[in-house]
Design a protein around this motif. Sequence first.
Motif: not given
Ligand code: AMP
Length: 193
Positions: A12-13, A49, A71, A75, A89, A92-93, A109, A115
């Motif tokens: 989570g962020s 993170m 971001l 972030e 995104m 990134r993934k 979250g 992911e």
């Molecule tokens: P969260 O769990 O919502 O706090 O998000 C954790 C991380 O996942 C953060 O760095 C978000 O930017 C990233 N994130 C959210 N949605 C996506 C996505 N569709 N693809 C890649 N990373 C994501």
Amino acid sequence: MASIKSVCVYCGSSDKVRPVYLELAEALGEELAAREVRMIYGGGGIGLMGAAARAAHEAGGQVLGVIPEFLLAKERMYDAVEHRVVQTMHERKQIMFDESDAFIVAPGGIGTLEEAVETLSWMRLGLHRKPMAFLSTDGYWAPFFDLIDHIVAGDFTPAQFRDLIIDARSPEEALSALEASAAVAEEAEGIPY
Ligand code: AMP
């Protein structure tokens, strides 16, 4: 035996969460560093993170952050470690996936869930056999495992798939289980589609 050299951490962020979650992220970062396992993550300096990356870096571990340009500020990119700035995104993934031998999903979250589920769906499709562990000390991911059990009970996914997903209570347990699972995956047949 397969050896895990790089682990992707999805987590989570949010900074607003209970301290126990931030402490777990720190413990995870420290454990990765102690085992000389490189941590791959989303590059942020906030929430779990940031806590995990900072702890790994301060304990002498190697860390790679991968963050989309839009971001960077949101972030608060942690720039004390190696990082790559990408456009989307998806990029990134893909980089996080390619750079990693295994995955740990710490509490998080919607982004964390997205992911983790995408990577699991690639496993389900037979595109990879990199193991994944969900990590929490307080049953945070129990509703997720209940959902997977529900999906298996409905015959939408075979039970063998559920058995591949590790449910870990500590960073040590997660990493040891990932090592064991990677070794088995080298020998194993794929799951029937
Ligand atoms: P969260 O769990 O919502 O706090 O998000 C954790 C991380 O996942 C953060 O760095 C978000 O930017 C990233 N994130 C959210 N949605 C996506 C996505 N569709 N693809 C890649 N990373 C994501």
